[in-house]
Design a protein around this motif. Structure first.
Motif, PDB file in Angstrom:
ATOM      1  N   LEU A 118      10.215   6.167   5.234  1.00 10.04           N
ATOM      2  CA  LEU A 118       9.732   6.429   4.076  1.00 10.04           C
ATOM      3  C   LEU A 118      10.394   6.600   2.495  1.00 10.04           C
ATOM      4  CD1 LEU A 118       7.853  10.319   4.995  1.00 10.04           C
ATOM      5  CD2 LEU A 118       6.752   8.057   4.310  1.00 10.04           C
ATOM      6  N   ALA A 119      10.035   6.219   1.460  1.00 13.55           N
ATOM      7  CA  ALA A 119      10.986   6.819   0.273  1.00 13.55           C
ATOM      8  C   ALA A 119      10.258   7.806  -0.075  1.00 13.55           C
ATOM      9  CB  ALA A 119      11.636   5.542  -0.566  1.00 13.55           C
ATOM     10  N   ALA A 120      11.652   7.873  -0.615  1.00 18.21           N
ATOM     11  CA  ALA A 120      10.786   9.190  -2.366  1.00 18.21           C
ATOM     12  C   ALA A 120      11.800   9.222  -3.154  1.00 18.21           C
ATOM     13  CB  ALA A 120      11.001  11.050  -1.337  1.00 18.21           C
ATOM     14  N   THR A 121      11.296   9.879  -4.580  1.00 19.16           N
ATOM     15  CA  THR A 121      12.033   9.218  -6.009  1.00 19.16           C
ATOM     16  C   THR A 121      11.331  10.633  -6.256  1.00 19.16           C
ATOM     17  OG1 THR A 121      10.472   8.035  -7.067  1.00 19.16           O
ATOM     18  CG2 THR A 121      12.185   6.973  -5.992  1.00 19.16           C
ATOM     19  N   GLY A 122      12.641  11.207  -7.882  1.00 24.02           N
ATOM     20  CA  GLY A 122      12.180  12.074  -8.463  1.00 24.02           C
ATOM     21  C   GLY A 122      12.856  11.542 -10.084  1.00 24.02           C
ATOM     22  N   ASP A 123      11.494  11.321 -10.996  1.00 29.82           N
ATOM     23  CA  ASP A 123      12.019  11.095 -12.409  1.00 29.82           C
ATOM     24  C   ASP A 123      11.779  12.024 -13.465  1.00 29.82           C
ATOM     25  OD1 ASP A 123       8.829  11.693 -13.334  1.00 29.82           O
ATOM     26  OD2 ASP A 123       8.067  10.013 -12.084  1.00 29.82           O
ATOM     27  N   ASP A 124      11.885  11.166 -14.124  1.00 25.52           N
ATOM     28  CA  ASP A 124      12.410  11.735 -15.794  1.00 25.52           C
ATOM     29  C   ASP A 124      10.912  11.956 -16.202  1.00 25.52           C
ATOM     30  OD1 ASP A 124      14.374  11.494 -16.017  1.00 25.52           O
ATOM     31  OD2 ASP A 124      14.977  10.280 -17.345  1.00 25.52           O
ATOM     32  N   PHE A 125       9.791  12.141 -15.368  1.00 26.24           N
ATOM     33  CA  PHE A 125       7.824  12.510 -16.040  1.00 26.24           C
ATOM     34  C   PHE A 125       8.156  14.100 -14.950  1.00 26.24           C
ATOM     35  CE2 PHE A 125       9.340   8.388 -16.875  1.00 26.24           C
ATOM     36  CZ  PHE A 125       9.091   8.777 -18.255  1.00 26.24           C
ATOM     37  N   PRO A 170       0.612  -1.332   0.217  1.00 27.69           N
ATOM     38  CA  PRO A 170      -0.147  -0.230  -0.204  1.00 27.69           C
ATOM     39  C   PRO A 170       1.174   1.478   0.189  1.00 27.69           C
ATOM     40  CG  PRO A 170      -0.140  -0.615   2.647  1.00 27.69           C
ATOM     41  CD  PRO A 170       0.666  -1.917   1.138  1.00 27.69           C
ATOM     42  N   PRO A 171       0.381   2.485  -0.562  1.00 26.10           N
ATOM     43  CA  PRO A 171       1.038   3.502  -0.079  1.00 26.10           C
ATOM     44  C   PRO A 171       1.604   3.761   1.354  1.00 26.10           C
ATOM     45  CG  PRO A 171      -1.262   4.127  -0.774  1.00 26.10           C
ATOM     46  CD  PRO A 171      -1.367   2.619  -1.102  1.00 26.10           C
ATOM     47  N   PRO A 172       2.186   5.023   1.161  1.00 32.29           N
ATOM     48  CA  PRO A 172       2.283   5.293   2.679  1.00 32.29           C
ATOM     49  C   PRO A 172       1.260   6.186   3.737  1.00 32.29           C
ATOM     50  CG  PRO A 172       3.320   7.124   1.151  1.00 32.29           C
ATOM     51  CD  PRO A 172       3.190   5.747   0.236  1.00 32.29           C
ATOM     52  N   PRO A 178       7.175  -5.546  -5.503  1.00 37.05           N
ATOM     53  CA  PRO A 178       7.697  -4.932  -6.413  1.00 37.05           C
ATOM     54  C   PRO A 178       6.362  -4.422  -7.208  1.00 37.05           C
ATOM     55  CG  PRO A 178       8.410  -6.982  -6.848  1.00 37.05           C
ATOM     56  CD  PRO A 178       7.765  -7.130  -5.706  1.00 37.05           C
ATOM     57  N   LYS A 179       5.231  -4.362  -6.511  1.00 37.40           N
ATOM     58  CA  LYS A 179       4.548  -3.854  -6.972  1.00 37.40           C
ATOM     59  C   LYS A 179       4.049  -2.965  -5.755  1.00 37.40           C
ATOM     60  CE  LYS A 179       2.386  -6.183 -11.162  1.00 37.40           C
ATOM     61  NZ  LYS A 179       2.830  -7.640 -10.830  1.00 37.40           N
ATOM     62  N   SER A 180       4.814  -1.905  -5.935  1.00 33.40           N
ATOM     63  CA  SER A 180       4.320  -1.152  -4.620  1.00 33.40           C
ATOM     64  C   SER A 180       3.820   0.499  -4.725  1.00 33.40           C
ATOM     65  CB  SER A 180       5.611  -0.624  -4.352  1.00 33.40           C
ATOM     66  OG  SER A 180       6.480  -1.584  -3.446  1.00 33.40           O
ATOM     67  N   LEU A 181       2.298   0.571  -4.580  1.00 38.60           N
ATOM     68  CA  LEU A 181       1.779   1.687  -4.745  1.00 38.60           C
ATOM     69  C   LEU A 181       2.391   3.640  -3.819  1.00 38.60           C
ATOM     70  CD1 LEU A 181      -1.926   0.577  -4.320  1.00 38.60           C
ATOM     71  CD2 LEU A 181      -0.540   0.468  -6.378  1.00 38.60           C
ATOM     72  N   CYS A 182       1.874   4.458  -4.545  1.00 38.48           N
ATOM     73  CA  CYS A 182       2.594   5.192  -4.055  1.00 38.48           C
ATOM     74  C   CYS A 182       2.028   7.152  -4.255  1.00 38.48           C
ATOM     75  CB  CYS A 182       3.526   5.868  -4.513  1.00 38.48           C
ATOM     76  SG  CYS A 182       3.511   6.418  -7.031  1.00 38.48           S
ATOM     77  N   HIS A 183       2.742   8.020  -4.010  1.00 35.58           N
ATOM     78  CA  HIS A 183       1.557   9.177  -3.857  1.00 35.58           C
ATOM     79  C   HIS A 183       2.405   9.821  -4.924  1.00 35.58           C
ATOM     80  CE1 HIS A 183      -1.260   8.501  -0.333  1.00 35.58           C
ATOM     81  NE2 HIS A 183      -0.462   8.451   0.003  1.00 35.58           N
ATOM     82  N   ALA A 184       1.596  10.262  -5.646  1.00 34.34           N
ATOM     83  CA  ALA A 184       2.821  11.140  -7.024  1.00 34.34           C
ATOM     84  C   ALA A 184       2.454  12.613  -6.920  1.00 34.34           C
ATOM     85  CB  ALA A 184       2.309  10.664  -8.233  1.00 34.34           C
ATOM     86  N   TYR A 185       2.974  13.533  -6.637  1.00 33.13           N
ATOM     87  CA  TYR A 185       2.779  14.921  -7.035  1.00 33.13           C
ATOM     88  C   TYR A 185       3.089  15.821  -8.349  1.00 33.13           C
ATOM     89  CZ  TYR A 185       1.488  13.326  -2.427  1.00 33.13           C
ATOM     90  OH  TYR A 185       0.907  13.030  -1.327  1.00 33.13           O
ATOM     91  N   GLY A 186       2.869  16.414  -9.204  1.00 34.35           N
ATOM     92  CA  GLY A 186       3.129  17.275  -9.676  1.00 34.35           C
ATOM     93  C   GLY A 186       3.586  18.408  -9.208  1.00 34.35           C
TER      94      GLY A 186
END
Length: 631
Positions: free
Chosen positions: A569-576, A28-30, A589-597
């Motif tokens: 917690l872990a955070a990532t920054g990506d190319d998108f 699940p997401p955090p 391998p299938k972990s849900l997250c909260h994504a922010y623009g």
């Protein structure tokens, strides 16, 4: 566990207590979420007319895909985050409550088509979305009508033939396009409605100024402004209207031109007001006219008839030239500059910075290990120290080298910066003095990490090597221990073990290798370190971050990874342009997250502050830094 990146198998050894892991389960997401608290930066380098003062006392401007409402006196920010990619233009309605902003095409083809959003600056509610799917590359300029109280909106679309469109933005069928026509083959940089004459629009740009009329049948007619041959500028760069309704224009030759109301002929020309182009003309409440130079940085005051008053000021060169002027309260002015700063002050007393930012790509970001400070460094040769609590710049220093990464020593006593040239510098954060400088290879230093006991420092380079130094004199002197050979591509990330004995590293061809730090030798059986405790998790290819990789990922999609100090917690920054928050460890391998623009370019670095209460992110080409509250 084996994962595939671009078809390459990566074998990851999990700790022995994870033997019972079921890879089919979905994590699940955090419970925590992120909330955008502060945005550092401003886009003045290549956008115009993007700074206004609202009656709330806030200045409104944009950077990346966020429109910022910043009250300089009270030092508080609000954010409009409806856009999905770079905001390119901004206009304020005559009622000073409603704002329109236009964006360019984004990564996500469906969601990020170029469009204009009209929104309420108090509630931040979106009122209308116009033009999605009609513009090809982006919206370059927007303006509200003024003589009729603001019921129309004009937009310039960036296309091979620049297009002007006029919208009845309040129509219930989500905005109605009244007229659209090709504007000019040449670049168009500004559009404005006439403040006194209904349905009169002025545009300007390369080699031209054009006067448009929208007639009763909603057809646009244009008349080109007529210059005398020797006075025709390369670019007409900015527009304003004086109290009589005459049009004032500034151009790339440094001249100001007055066009008589209702005509397309020059009524008056003031030559060589500036050395270089005029980037902004403003007519103030009491009738005076200001012009500002994009190269010379001068702000010159004229009376209502464009006669010089002798009053002028010049902004300091390191802020760049003037991009835009906005009238503040009383005699106050806000000045947006070409080096992404916003200054405030007045012509008599001069100007001080309200917003400072980077001007080129930002890759380096590091949070202080015990204070609420963080450092950022970019290709603009600037190293900046920020205070996350007061949201202010502690200092900014030109290090005369393009910087790629930055890191604090384990005790926070010194700050190390890795540069594109292979040089790296160590600075004292209080005196700003350079304590040490070394050169390793001739390619960029991609990452620097001090060991937890502060006795060693490891540098990962683009030349495939990891250089290890012994730290002496509390970080003021360094002696090289050796270099680690074994990666077949450039080093991207490093972590130290908690006991400062081992290093793990990721490279551009998606390897995870382990090293004995004191001997600089590779540990050839990674399973022997499966239970090692790691002081950080900046390497995205590890067993504890398997779940941050989407299926079919390219191994360069994730630029940065960070673990909070409490390990939850872990955070990532990506190319998108997305910042994502996961529950740590991310072993499913299938972990849900909260994504922010918010960022519009690659997110190049994410870091938690020392107390884990905030997350910092750097936006690469969008030059912004964002600060998120973890709540």
């Amino acid at each position: 566990m084996r994962m595939y990146l671009r078809g390459r198998p990566v074998v990851l050894h999990g700790p022995s207590d994870q033997d019972g892991l079921d890879p089919a389960k979905v994590a699940p997401p955090p419970q925590n979420k992120l909330k955008l608290e502060w945005v550092y930066g401003y886009r003045g380098k290549d956008c115009r007319s993007n700074l206004y003062l609202l009656p709330t006392g806030e200045i409104v401007y944009f950077v990346a895909s966020v429109v910022v409402l910043f009250n300089v006196e009270e030092q508080c920010q609000r954010h409009y985050t409806g856009h999905t990619d770079d905001v390119k233009c901004l206009a304020v309605h005559p009622n000073k409550l409603i704002v329109a902003s236009g964006q360019c095409a984004g990564h996500d083809r469906v969601d990020a088509r170029p469009h204009v959003r009209v929104w309420n600056s108090v509630s931040l509610a979106t009122l209308a979305v116009l033009g999605a799917g009609q513009a090809e590359r982006g919206i370059w300029a927007v303006a509200f009508s003024r003589a009729d109280g603001g019921s129309l909106l004009a937009a310039i679309h960036d296309a091979p033939d620049h297009v002007i469109s006029v919208w009845d933005w309040q129509r219930s069928d989500k905005g109605h396009c009244l007229a659209e026509t090709k504007c000019s083959v040449d670049t168009v940089v500004a559009v404005e409605f006439h403040p006194l004459d209904r349905n009169q629009i002025v545009t300007c740009g390369k080699n031209h100024i054009a006067f448009w009329t929208l007639d009763q049948t909603n057809v646009l007619y244009k008349r080109m402004g007529i210059f005398e041959a020797r006075d025709k500028p390369k670019y007409v760069t900015c527009l304003a209207f004086n109290h009589n309704g005459d049009v004032l224009s500034g151009d790339s030759s440094g001249n100001l031109t007055v066009w008589g109301r209702g005509t397309n002929t020059v009524q008056r020309l003031v030559r060589a007001v500036h050395d270089g182009p005029v980037f902004s003309v403003a007519c103030l409440k009491h009738g005076a006219v200001l012009s500002a130079g994009g190269k010379d940085g001068r702000i010159v005051m004229f009376d209502a008839d464009v006669n010089p008053t002798g009053l002028e000021n010049v902004i300091e060169g390191h802020y760049g030239g003037v991009r835009v002027l906005a009238e503040g309260r009383g005699s106050q002015l806000y000045v947006g500059t070409t080096k992404n700063c916003i200054l405030h002050g007045d012509l008599e007393l001069g100007f001080s910075p309200a917003v400072l930012g980077h001007v080129e790509e930002v890759w380096g970001l590091a949070a202080h290990p015990s204070l609420a400070w963080f450092a950022s460094a970019g290709w603009d040769r600037l190293l900046q120290l920020w205070d996350a609590l007061s949201h202010s710049t502690v200092w900014s220093k030109d290090i005369e080298e393009r910087a790629q990464c930055v890191s604090w020593s384990a005790d926070g006593g010194v700050l190390a910066v890795g540069c594109l040239s292979g040089r790296w510098l160590v600075l004292d954060p209080h005196s700003r003095d350079v304590l040490a400088q070394h050169q390793d290879g001739s390619e960029p230093i991609q990452t620097i990490q001090y060991s937890p006991d502060n006795k060693m420092v490891a540098l990962g380079s683009r030349d495939n090597f990891i250089y290890i130094y012994r730290v002496e004199d509390n970080g003021a002197r360094y002696s090289r221990l050796g270099k680690c050979l074994g990666h077949s591509s450039y080093i991207t990330h490093l972590d130290w073990s908690e006991d400062s004995q081992y290093i793990r590293s990721n490279s551009g061809d998606y390897e995870l290798l382990f090293w004995n730090a004191t001997t600089c030798r590779q540990v050839t059986s990674p399973s022997s370190l499966r239970d090692a405790a790691w002081a950080s998790n900046t390497c995205p290819i590890t067993f504890t971050t398997v779940g941050v990789w989407p299926e079919n990922a390219d191994g360069t999609d994730i630029n940065s990874c960070a673990r909070s100090r409490d390990g939850r917690l872990a955070a990532t920054g990506d190319d998108f342009g997305k910042v994502k928050l996961y529950a740590y460890p991310v072993t499913q391998p299938k972990s849900l997250c909260h994504a922010y623009g918010g960022h519009s370019s690659h997110v190049t670095c994410v870091r938690f502050t020392q107390d884990g209460a905030r997350l910092l992110s750097a936006g690469g080409l969008d030059t912004s830094l964002m600060q998120w509250l973890v709540d």
